[in-house]
Design an enzyme around this catalytic site. Sequence first.
Site, PDB file in Angstrom:
ATOM      1  N   SER A 682       5.057   4.403   6.480  1.00  0.00           N
ATOM      2  CA  SER A 682       3.865   4.426   5.636  1.00  0.00           C
ATOM      3  C   SER A 682       2.630   3.843   6.315  1.00  0.00           C
ATOM      4  O   SER A 682       1.537   3.913   5.752  1.00  0.00           O
ATOM      5  CB  SER A 682       4.137   3.664   4.331  1.00  0.00           C
ATOM      6  OG  SER A 682       4.451   2.318   4.591  1.00  0.00           O
ATOM      7  N   LYS A 725       1.986  -1.775  -3.712  1.00  0.00           N
ATOM      8  CA  LYS A 725       0.965  -1.796  -2.667  1.00  0.00           C
ATOM      9  C   LYS A 725      -0.444  -1.928  -3.264  1.00  0.00           C
ATOM     10  O   LYS A 725      -1.284  -2.670  -2.744  1.00  0.00           O
ATOM     11  CB  LYS A 725       1.062  -0.530  -1.819  1.00  0.00           C
ATOM     12  CG  LYS A 725       2.341  -0.457  -0.973  1.00  0.00           C
ATOM     13  CD  LYS A 725       2.445   0.868  -0.239  1.00  0.00           C
ATOM     14  CE  LYS A 725       3.720   0.935   0.601  1.00  0.00           C
ATOM     15  NZ  LYS A 725       3.872   2.223   1.295  1.00  0.00           N
TER      16      LYS A 725
END
Length: 785
Positions: A682, A725
Amino acid sequence: MTPNAPVVLPEDVVALVPMRNAVLFPHGMLPLAVGRAKSIAALTHVVQRGGMLGIVLQRDAKEDDPGRAGLCDVGTLARVLQHAEGGEGQHHAMCQGMQRFRIDEWVEGYPFVAARITRIEEPKEVTPEAEALALQLHQRAAEVLTMLPGVPAEVAQALQALRNPSQLADVVAGLLDSEIAEKQMLLEALAVEDRLGKVLEVLGRRIQVLRLSKEIGERTKEQLDDRQRKYILREQLKTIQKELGEDDGAGEELEHLGVRIGKAGMPADTEAHARKELARLQRMGEHSGEAPMLRTYLEWMTELPWAEPPATAIDLDAARAVLEADHHGLAEVKRRIVEYLAVLKLNPTGRAPILCFVGPPGVGKTSLGQSIARALGRPFVRVSLGGVHDEAEIRGHRRTYIGALPGTIIQGLRKAGARHCVMMLDEVDKLTVSPRGDPSAALLEVLDPEQNSTFRDNYLGVTFDLSRVVFIATANVIDQVSAPVRDRMEVIELPGYTQEEKLEIARRYLVRRQREACGLREEQVTIADDALRAVVADYTREAGVRQLEREIGRLMRHAAMKVASGASEAIAVGAADLDAILGAARFEHETALRSALPGVATGLAWTPVGGDILFIEATRVAGSGRLILTGQLGDVMKESAQAALTLVKSRAPSLGIPSAMFEGIDIHLHVPAGAIPKDGPSAGVAMFMALSSLFADRGVKPDVAMTGEISLRGLVLPVGGIKEKVLAAQRAGVKCVLLPLRNKKDLRDIPEATRSAIEFVWLEHVDDALRAALTGPAAPRSLGV
């Protein structure tokens, strides 16, 4: 009639004595105890003047002065054999029945009851039917006399000597201990055949009763004899043990164990097994090596909640109130729990799914389980599975091993004391495999609603029904839970809290809890909202609130010291006081400081304790074209860095980067916090932006963070952990977040307050990231080349 003149009765008139509860038959004997004035007068008249006394049954035994209607029609003429006056005005007499009579007319004018009667003569001839009935009566009477205890032999001989059927029927009827009404019915049976038949009928019923009574008596005697024999043997055993010095009260203890087994409510087969083990223990000596182990086993068996739990009503409104009172936020989680309770309410015996709360530490997983127990009104027990590496910890050890015990599941049930308790299996992701077996495999039977009704613990050796237990599991990382165990649970994710949620939790719960822990009253200490907000932002950086509670505890202890020393009676803590109490701020918004330079980009990462920001730093030095990667990067992250560099080179013309810039240099890509391992795809977008910023000499906006995987064609691919996140980006002061377009569906999981505070840019291609994140040309600087 002249007073005191002797009373003379006509021949067909007799003096009557009404009887309350006695019937006299001809040829029978009857002792009289006379107390009523008229009855005493009748008895005295017969004794003085001679003649017969009429014995007749009164219909109502409670009536003291019965009239004609109160007496039966048929009675017995009796001769008074003995007479005596007793104390308290009573007279006693012995009468012999002579002949039946019928009352024709009531005669007045006498000091006693008198009536005109008709004597009933017995027939002279005996019919063959009467002889046959008399023969049968002889046999049955003999059988009855053998069943009655204490009957003299002379009575049996006298009955056998009787040949007159009428006389035999009267004598046997007099001996029967039947009801008074039944005896009067036999007295009124005038025909001999009819009387014999009725006596045989009554005698037959009496024989059946006597037979049953005899059988019951014999069975009772056998049981008593067996108990007596066992009692004597036990007493002898106690005496022997006492002589050997082995009598220390063990007998009473074993008897108590037997009583407890009966009261434990075990299933029939389990109770039979327990009593068999108890019998073994009773046979072996107290100094036997197996005796303590067997006694401990039986104590465990009697202390477990075997009995069926009582039905308890579930109030959904009260459950919602409990969840709201105990926890702030977590709306989706609360809704799912209420749905779970609704199913239990509608189908209490159904197989409800097993919930698994997954989330970072400190977000309230364990306290949610306690709230469910409160809402259900059931006991709560927590079983910690962290670090368990032995399969026997779940299923128990066999009794053959020294120090063997049941597994943690059975131990938890014993602690809870109820078969329908709420059992929390804490940290199921921390189970480890060892040479002693796989504990997670042992959990399969526990967590499978199709199998846990017959769960078998190795120590108990019998099945135990776990189907009524409400199991709730917790984990930090669901991926570390084995797939078969994960398949048996319904996963409910608990994300980290936003700063506003942490502030509200601190106001509602943490401040009060820490104040009470320090022994302070509400008026003695107050913490301002700006102080709490500063603690959340500058002194903690976590998904949960554990560290926040610790910092609030430090503030409370400081206030307690001031109050206890008498320095102040009331303490008010503001944001300006934090530096003196907690020290310098531990966290700062370093995004603007570190990402203002070209070659630095801010990424977003997911960790087991929630989301976090990740800085990607790139620089170039003279060299031979190598790519140097540092910062404890995993293989997948290294591959993402190589893909990002290749993508930058392929897009150099569009970025205005001369091809010669890649020649004669080494590129160093570093991810700070090098002591922490990092891996995953990611960070691809962030690495691409860091390299693009380096070579284009353009900085990345300081308030922008990004996540996403990249392909060599420049496509931005979706990643996981979006909610965590984004919350981490908000905690770090990020104003704009770049996310893959294919993760747009995850936006609904993000709290509304966070969505309003952050600008989202959706990336389909890396060009979208370049347009959104790069600033204008940076100031000239030395790149070390």
